[in-house]
Write an enzyme that holds these catalytic residues in place. Structure first.
Site, mmCIF file in Angstrom:
data_model
loop_
_atom_site.group_PDB
_atom_site.id
_atom_site.type_symbol
_atom_site.label_atom_id
_atom_site.label_comp_id
_atom_site.label_asym_id
_atom_site.label_seq_id
_atom_site.Cartn_x
_atom_site.Cartn_y
_atom_site.Cartn_z
ATOM 1 N N LYS B 32 0.852 -1.190 0.000
ATOM 2 C CA LYS B 32 0.000 0.000 0.000
ATOM 3 C C LYS B 32 0.887 1.238 0.000
ATOM 4 C CE LYS B 32 -3.921 1.883 2.701
ATOM 5 N NZ LYS B 32 -4.793 1.628 3.873
ATOM 6 N N SER B 106 -9.551 1.575 2.873
ATOM 7 C CA SER B 106 -8.686 2.385 2.054
ATOM 8 C C SER B 106 -7.611 1.574 1.332
ATOM 9 C CB SER B 106 -8.012 3.472 2.906
ATOM 10 O OG SER B 106 -7.145 2.896 3.859
ATOM 11 N N SER B 130 -9.755 -0.462 7.089
ATOM 12 C CA SER B 130 -9.116 -0.442 5.777
ATOM 13 C C SER B 130 -8.429 -1.742 5.395
ATOM 14 C CB SER B 130 -8.067 0.682 5.724
ATOM 15 O OG SER B 130 -8.689 1.939 5.806
#
Lengths: 538, 538
Positions: B32, B106, B130
């Site tokens: 990420k 997210s 997330s």
């Protein structure tokens, strides 16, 4: 009457004392006036803030249930904001010996009541040092436990994340007894299952490499106290005190003070008529507009400093510092209320921020002033701090320390190399085991010599009907994790299991794989040391 | 290319893969883009925020050291603020199966990369869900560990007190393997010495008594998942979800969001030119002026709700909830970006606030959508959550779960009533012991029958030179505190000590006071169950 804000009628107190029973029977208790006591107003040092609680704070309830009798509510720096004892509309609390000097605060009345004997013990609170600084200046003991192990239910918050209930007492024995009672009552935080229940016999004690704020006389008093610790067997190392002092500054100079506004700020804003101490009011009101993101940043900085400080204490059992750096006069505080207060917190402010526990004890004098030191240890190492404090005061090593009342412990009976003073005893004391006296088995056992290095006794039970001996051993208390770790490292042929003792109980003790117990029978000596003394071992 | 923000050249990746060795050899890793990876920019989804870290985040470094090869940096809801996957200047990440639908966020790119097979595993982060919501929507596994056990060094903070590094993987085995590697690397928080290493064989699983935000089809999917758990042996109880949902609302609707300003607010204020997502920018900027005392009040409320919630889970091993309550289309989010996002967090927001750990697993489908459930457990009960998740997915009970790589454990070998399936095995499983296979002693032992209830075998070592048997037993892993607690409760004549095994090792195992081992010799059967099957035991 500046020591007490509210005092119960003498006759009521006497009547209760005459009937009190329990671990604290006959003990007169002072309660700081920010801690609820049913039937008496709680003022936190501000008359307009007063309310009448209909039940005791958890800490008060526990002490009362054990026989302590409340004498009254004691004066304090208003809203527990201060370390001086002068910030009260009821007047400054004077030092118990020299009336021109401060008592120390914020638990000013509680400390002086114990110092003068008006109370046997007293409850204080401590966020920045309020349970330690006045103990130091008044020449008494103050115990500031690990955060959260004593319930703060019924306590007016000062800076809630860091508030603690504390005990003042004239000596460690009574302070430990009262703490044990309070701790057994409640607490929000669970004791870890590997907690150390004792300091090692020769603890490693850190002292600051520099002593800011202390004059020559006070430094000499500290050096003398450290000398006594050395004589008592402690190994002294020095530590850089800078990260500790840096955190101390954050407690009032940064955003952490906003938590004080969260506690009583709305009351102060809503009641412009209230008798608010000028300094206290300024501190709290100024915290209203601090933005939350600044608080977050300061908390991060506290965490960073804590990591540095804890790394510096790696391998150290306890940190010893002066409790207060000086003993100012009341007029000196009046001339510079914020500056003097701030200097008083030099050696106390960091403690709660770093989640440490502390014991303040008297340590002689510095000129005309009482001198005190504080023993600090990591969270939940309250027993370690209590033991090092006892070492520092040259008390007999206490048989009991208060965490025993609450921390989960198990027991192990030993007969040979793990007897106190034995060659393998460090395997137990390194794990925080606490020596707890002598024990004797039922007369059903046999002791023989194992061909190990060092030599060890093999304790085996004799078959039913056969003649056995009663054997003398030692009892250790230790955490469940310590017992598991000890067992996991225990070599063959030793085994652990239940042994029968003279009182008919079966307790965890050393046994032995019987196939290895082929050595000379030394049962007749009754104990391993006796067998050694008689020359019967190897 | 909305899944990836930066992608390494295929040739570089292939070259590294061909040479990789270790526990994760040949595994392609997506990271990420709020997690530092040396040599690639970290953007957190905001091009102007970008910087080039010169070293890997601790989590990335640990995975790489074990052989995983970074494929690239994945798209995300900007500054990890969102649960939808649409809040990125690189474009909304689409669902891996239905392009009009959201990916969830997210950690949007990480989840989709694993779902499509572009990566074998991927690093996510999780503050409000997330690491779970996109796992649920993409039909993969997401592990959100206990706060602090994976280092967040090198991770752009979102809401630092509650941020976690997570793993996405197609199945539990690989997810556990990757988590074990990451956890072994670092972590700021110490594992307790009484940690449970396994769920009990028939865990107590709580489910919400009501399921707000779920439509009929999604409720049916949840009921079906709970039905599978019941069939697998779980005992289902219901719990009032209200305090959980109340805390969930505080995460964005209260003052806690100020920590997001502390993280990146000054950057946003200083760079009006930056490509900031409108919704994200509004949320963070609005948090600038929240006063600190409001944050303190909200944190107190979180703590109060947590106490209520944990009390409701008393006696419960794990809580199971839907991971997400629905799967919206991208245009639905565009029409109501804050409202839909908020509803997506219904079953995830409370987790980190309550210091719980979680494992999100696929659980069939709801209409055309992937359906997922999340197993939540108390702090440090990650092994319990992992085992219940395995039960829910009807996987084989995993032999290993990731906390074994880090939580301190000791072992105990058993031969009789504590064998898996034996009548006293609950004494071990209640303490969180984990079954770890069969073991055989060296041929130096004797097994006889003890006259206890239930009957137990006495294992004793034969004298040197005598003929002994090799005996079959089971190996359990347990925490040091569990072993200590087990020993403290163990009745005579059982003893624990070192036994020699066929591989020459000496390991902690059951022995016996030899004076009690007078029963019939059943060594010839080779194991207690064999002796029972042969009718040789009482």
């Amino acid at each position: 009457m500046t020591v007490w804000i509210t005092r119960r009628p003498d006759a009521d107190v006497a009547a209760e004392l005459s009937q009190s029973t329990g671990l604290l029977a006959g003990i007169r208790l002072g309660v700081k006036d920010n801690v609820d006591t049913a039937g008496l107003p709680t003022t936190a040092g501000c008359p307009e803030f007063a309310y009448r609680p209909d039940r005791d704070a958890a800490a008060v309830a526990a002490l009362r249930a054990a026989g302590a009798v409340v004498v009254g509510k004691t004066n304090l720096d208003q809203f527990a904001t201060g370390l001086v004892g002068t910030r009260s509309p009821h007047g400054a609390v004077s030092d118990s010996r020299r009336p021109d000097y401060i008592s120390g605060g914020s638990s000013s009345g509680s400390a002086v009541a114990v110092a003068t004997g008006e109370a046997d013990i007293a409850i204080g609170t401590d966020t920045a040092g309020s349970g330690r600084v006045p103990a130091g200046l008044q020449g008494i003991v103050g115990i500031k436990p690990t955060l959260g192990v004593i319930s703060t239910d019924g306590v007016v918050p000062a800076c809630e994340s860091y508030d603690c209930v504390t005990i003042f007492a004239p000596n460690l024995e009574l302070a430990n007894r009262a703490m044990g009672v309070m701790a057994a009552g409640a607490g929000d935080r669970q004791w870890p299952s590997d907690v150390r229940l004792a300091a090692p016999p020769c603890p490693v004690v850190a002292v600051p490499s520099e002593l800011p704020e202390l004059d020559r006389e006070w430094r000499a008093a500290f050096d003398a106290a450290v000398g006594l610790l050395t004589d008592a067997g402690a190994r002294i190392v020095t530590v850089d005190i800078a990260p500790f002092l840096a955190a101390a500054k954050l407690l009032y100079d940064g955003a952490l003070v906003s938590e004080r506004y969260a506690a009583v700020g709305e009351f102060i804003d809503a009641r412009p008529d209230a008798t608010v101490d000028l300094t206290v009011g300024c501190i709290i009101s100024a915290a209203r507009d601090i933005p939350a993101h600044r608080l977050m940043r300061d908390r991060r900085e506290v965490n960073r400093l804590r990591a540095v400080a804890m790394a510096a204490l790696d391998g150290v059992d306890a940190l010893v510092v002066p409790t207060a750096p000086m003993h100012p006069r009341i007029d000196e505080v009046a001339a510079d209320p914020v500056g003097v207060n701030s200097r008083m917190g030099t050696y106390t402010n960091f403690c709660n921020l770093f989640d440490m526990c502390a014991v303040a004890v008297p340590a002689g004098s510095a000129g005309q002033a009482q001198f005190g030191i504080t023993v600090l240890a990591r969270a939940f190492e309250d027993a370690v701090a209590a033991d090092v404090a006892a070492l520092a005061t040259r008390d007999e090593a206490p048989v009991d320390v208060w965490p025993q009342a609450v921390a989960h412990s198990v027991e192990l009976m030993v007969f040979g190399a793990h007897l106190r003073g034995g060659p393998l005893v460090h395997q137990l004391t390194d794990l925080g085991a606490r020596w707890a006296g002598e024990v004797t088995t039922a007369p059903r056992y046999r002791m023989s010599v194992l061909p190990t290095v060092p030599a060890k006794p093999a304790i085996t039970r004799v078959p039913d009907g056969a003649a056995g001996a009663a054997l003398l051993g030692h009892r250790w208390l230790l955490s469940p994790a310590a017992l598991g770790t000890f067992l996991a490292a225990l070599p063959a042929p030793m085994q652990l299991g239940k042994v029968e003792f003279e009182d008919g109980t079966w307790r965890t003790a050393f046994g032995c794989d019987a196939s290895a117990a082929t050595g000379a029978d030394i049962s007749a000596y009754g104990s391993w040391p006796a067998a050694i003394a008689a020359g019967a071992v190897g």
